[in-house]
Design a protein around this motif. Structure first.
Motif, PDB file in Angstrom:
ATOM      1  N   PRO A 184      -2.484   0.600   3.844  1.00 54.62           N
ATOM      2  CA  PRO A 184      -2.120  -0.037   5.114  1.00 54.62           C
ATOM      3  C   PRO A 184      -2.509  -1.510   5.220  1.00 54.62           C
ATOM      4  CG  PRO A 184      -3.864   1.605   5.410  1.00 54.62           C
ATOM      5  CD  PRO A 184      -3.316   1.794   4.035  1.00 54.62           C
ATOM      6  N   GLU A 185      -3.577  -1.925   4.545  1.00 50.78           N
ATOM      7  CA  GLU A 185      -3.997  -3.325   4.601  1.00 50.78           C
ATOM      8  C   GLU A 185      -3.488  -4.131   3.411  1.00 50.78           C
ATOM      9  OE1 GLU A 185      -8.191  -3.937   5.748  1.00 50.78           O
ATOM     10  OE2 GLU A 185      -8.235  -1.786   6.111  1.00 50.78           O
ATOM     11  N   VAL A 186      -3.601  -3.590   2.213  1.00 49.02           N
ATOM     12  CA  VAL A 186      -3.188  -4.329   1.014  1.00 49.02           C
ATOM     13  C   VAL A 186      -1.669  -4.364   0.899  1.00 49.02           C
ATOM     14  CG1 VAL A 186      -3.377  -4.466  -1.495  1.00 49.02           C
ATOM     15  CG2 VAL A 186      -5.334  -3.710  -0.138  1.00 49.02           C
ATOM     16  N   GLY A 187      -1.003  -3.272   1.279  1.00 44.92           N
ATOM     17  CA  GLY A 187       0.451  -3.214   1.254  1.00 44.92           C
ATOM     18  C   GLY A 187       0.979  -2.367   0.107  1.00 44.92           C
ATOM     19  N   ILE A 188       2.236  -2.635  -0.278  1.00 44.42           N
ATOM     20  CA  ILE A 188       2.884  -1.934  -1.380  1.00 44.42           C
ATOM     21  C   ILE A 188       2.511  -2.657  -2.660  1.00 44.42           C
ATOM     22  CG2 ILE A 188       5.104  -1.197  -2.326  1.00 44.42           C
ATOM     23  CD1 ILE A 188       6.199  -1.685   0.597  1.00 44.42           C
ATOM     24  N   THR A 189       1.975  -1.916  -3.632  1.00 43.07           N
ATOM     25  CA  THR A 189       1.548  -2.548  -4.878  1.00 43.07           C
ATOM     26  C   THR A 189       2.129  -1.817  -6.083  1.00 43.07           C
ATOM     27  OG1 THR A 189      -0.519  -1.256  -4.817  1.00 43.07           O
ATOM     28  CG2 THR A 189      -0.594  -3.499  -3.929  1.00 43.07           C
ATOM     29  N   SER A 190       2.154  -2.534  -7.203  1.00 43.78           N
ATOM     30  CA  SER A 190       2.727  -1.992  -8.441  1.00 43.78           C
ATOM     31  C   SER A 190       1.739  -2.159  -9.583  1.00 43.78           C
ATOM     32  CB  SER A 190       4.037  -2.720  -8.773  1.00 43.78           C
ATOM     33  OG  SER A 190       4.555  -2.283 -10.018  1.00 43.78           O
ATOM     34  N   LEU A 191       1.821  -1.245 -10.524  1.00 45.88           N
ATOM     35  CA  LEU A 191       0.987  -1.322 -11.728  1.00 45.88           C
ATOM     36  C   LEU A 191       1.515  -2.364 -12.708  1.00 45.88           C
ATOM     37  CD1 LEU A 191      -1.296  -0.123 -13.495  1.00 45.88           C
ATOM     38  CD2 LEU A 191       0.333   1.598 -14.271  1.00 45.88           C
ATOM     39  N   HIS A 192       2.819  -2.680 -12.618  1.00 46.23           N
ATOM     40  CA  HIS A 192       3.452  -3.546 -13.610  1.00 46.23           C
ATOM     41  C   HIS A 192       3.990  -4.822 -12.963  1.00 46.23           C
ATOM     42  CE1 HIS A 192       3.130  -0.430 -16.660  1.00 46.23           C
ATOM     43  NE2 HIS A 192       3.488   0.418 -15.725  1.00 46.23           N
ATOM     44  N   PHE A 193       3.543  -5.956 -13.466  1.00 46.17           N
ATOM     45  CA  PHE A 193       3.906  -7.252 -12.901  1.00 46.17           C
ATOM     46  C   PHE A 193       5.404  -7.501 -12.941  1.00 46.17           C
ATOM     47  CE2 PHE A 193       4.631 -11.850 -13.575  1.00 46.17           C
ATOM     48  CZ  PHE A 193       4.132 -12.331 -12.372  1.00 46.17           C
ATOM     49  N   ASP A 194       6.062  -7.104 -14.041  1.00 49.52           N
ATOM     50  CA  ASP A 194       7.477  -7.437 -14.195  1.00 49.52           C
ATOM     51  C   ASP A 194       8.391  -6.612 -13.294  1.00 49.52           C
ATOM     52  OD1 ASP A 194       6.978  -5.145 -15.579  1.00 49.52           O
ATOM     53  OD2 ASP A 194       7.847  -5.789 -17.475  1.00 49.52           O
ATOM     54  N   GLU A 195       7.862  -5.583 -12.635  1.00 55.28           N
ATOM     55  CA  GLU A 195       8.672  -4.815 -11.685  1.00 55.28           C
ATOM     56  C   GLU A 195       8.715  -5.461 -10.301  1.00 55.28           C
ATOM     57  OE1 GLU A 195       7.878  -0.297 -13.427  1.00 55.28           O
ATOM     58  OE2 GLU A 195       7.219  -0.841 -11.416  1.00 55.28           O
ATOM     59  N   VAL A 196       7.756  -6.339 -10.025  1.00 54.58           N
ATOM     60  CA  VAL A 196       7.582  -6.863  -8.667  1.00 54.58           C
ATOM     61  C   VAL A 196       8.802  -7.636  -8.153  1.00 54.58           C
ATOM     62  CG1 VAL A 196       6.211  -8.455  -7.244  1.00 54.58           C
ATOM     63  CG2 VAL A 196       5.075  -6.855  -8.803  1.00 54.58           C
ATOM     64  N   PRO A 197       9.368  -8.602  -8.897  1.00 55.80           N
ATOM     65  CA  PRO A 197      10.490  -9.373  -8.345  1.00 55.80           C
ATOM     66  C   PRO A 197      11.691  -8.521  -7.951  1.00 55.80           C
ATOM     67  CG  PRO A 197       9.599 -10.464 -10.294  1.00 55.80           C
ATOM     68  CD  PRO A 197       8.970  -9.113 -10.231  1.00 55.80           C
ATOM     69  N   ILE A 198      12.033  -7.513  -8.768  1.00 55.94           N
ATOM     70  CA  ILE A 198      13.183  -6.660  -8.467  1.00 55.94           C
ATOM     71  C   ILE A 198      12.920  -5.864  -7.184  1.00 55.94           C
ATOM     72  CG2 ILE A 198      14.479  -4.631  -9.224  1.00 55.94           C
ATOM     73  CD1 ILE A 198      15.369  -7.092 -10.649  1.00 55.94           C
ATOM     74  N   LYS A 199      11.717  -5.307  -7.059  1.00 57.49           N
ATOM     75  CA  LYS A 199      11.379  -4.550  -5.858  1.00 57.49           C
ATOM     76  C   LYS A 199      11.416  -5.455  -4.626  1.00 57.49           C
ATOM     77  CE  LYS A 199       8.581  -0.971  -8.118  1.00 57.49           C
ATOM     78  NZ  LYS A 199       9.423   0.167  -7.707  1.00 57.49           N
ATOM     79  N   GLN A 200      10.899  -6.667  -4.750  1.00 60.18           N
ATOM     80  CA  GLN A 200      10.929  -7.606  -3.625  1.00 60.18           C
ATOM     81  C   GLN A 200      12.360  -7.956  -3.242  1.00 60.18           C
ATOM     82  OE1 GLN A 200       8.489 -10.747  -5.242  1.00 60.18           O
ATOM     83  NE2 GLN A 200       6.646  -9.999  -4.213  1.00 60.18           N
TER      84      GLN A 200
END
Length: 261
Positions: A184-200
């Motif tokens: 709830p405070e940190v938000g949605i997070t991913s284990l893999h850096f290269d997945e982040v832009p597509i999810k965003q």
């Protein structure tokens, strides 16, 4: 250089500790104390919390990364899809309506949503996951748009500028996303850096965002931040969460839908 802004919020400081651990392979309490300008007792409490959440392995004077099941390849995880994920997918599929443009994130849970759609559904589906695209192509009334680019072997989905450009040019009605972790405070997070832009990009392109997740992802934190929880409109999860507190997400304005008993 002290990171005073992080030191003010324990949850964000712990998120930063995870990032340092990902980068360095080990963290020491004495060094973290100096970095964040807090006492070693405070750091030890942070490490104890992260250890109890299964995110780090405490050792004398600091912490090491904890081995993760998520190191399994995509097809192994797909074979392990359980009844809970199928039931969650069936709930999510009920929120997809004829005539909509729907974004499907990568992941085994989201693939189950694609398989759970009504046989006569008529939508335009957009995904960067070839396996999800194949599942969607089974429906006569579904037009499938597959984003291209370099294939990520972990998620079995495309990444890179080609996929991002396609997603940026779409204004979708709904995005269906799975999450590696949600806090709830940190938000949605991913284990893999290269997945982040597509999810965003998927979150940015959708009017409504629906997250579908098992209870073990609630209250968890991974190293790379995708977005704050407030980007979600609906959270579909289990009836009795093993971690986290449903009310924490409801207070953020998220509609929480749980499996019936």
């Amino acid at each position: 250089m002290h990171d005073h802004s992080i030191a003010e919020l324990p949850s964000l400081r712990r998120q930063k500790i995870l990032l340092l651990l990902e980068r360095d392979g080990k963290v020491m309490a004495s060094e973290l104390s100096q970095h964040f300008a807090v006492s070693e007792d405070t750091i030890r409490r942070d490490l104890a919390e992260l250890d109890s959440a299964g995110l780090v392995q405490r050792v004398h004077g600091g912490a090491l990364p904890r081995p993760k099941d998520s190191g399994k390849d995509y097809f192994t995880r797909l074979d392990e899809t359980d009844e809970i994920k199928v039931r969650l997918a069936q709930l999510a599929a009920q929120h997809i309506e004829d005539g909509q443009i729907v974004l499907f994130d990568s992941g085994s849970t989201t693939l189950q949503v694609a398989r759970a759609l009504p046989a006569d559904i008529r939508i335009t589906a957009v995904t960067a996951s070839p396996l999800t695209a194949i599942a969607l192509s089974e429906y006569k009334g579904v037009k499938v748009i597959l984003a291209g680019g370099q294939l990520n072997p972990h998620s079995m989905s495309a990444s890179g500028q080609e996929a991002l450009r396609l997603l940026a040019g779409i204004k979708a009605d709904v995005a269906i996303t799975g999450v590696c972790a949600i806090h709830p405070e940190v938000g949605i997070t991913s284990l893999h850096f290269d997945e982040v832009p597509i999810k965003q990009a998927m979150l940015d392109s959708a009017t409504q965002v629906i997250a579908v997740t098992t209870a073990d992802k609630l209250g968890a934190v991974e190293p790379f931040v995708v977005a704050p929880c407030t980007r979600l409109h609906r959270l579909i999860t289990e009836r009795h969460p093993g971690s986290g507190n449903i009310e924490d997400y409801q207070r953020l304005g998220i509609v929480v839908e749980q499996l019936p008993d």
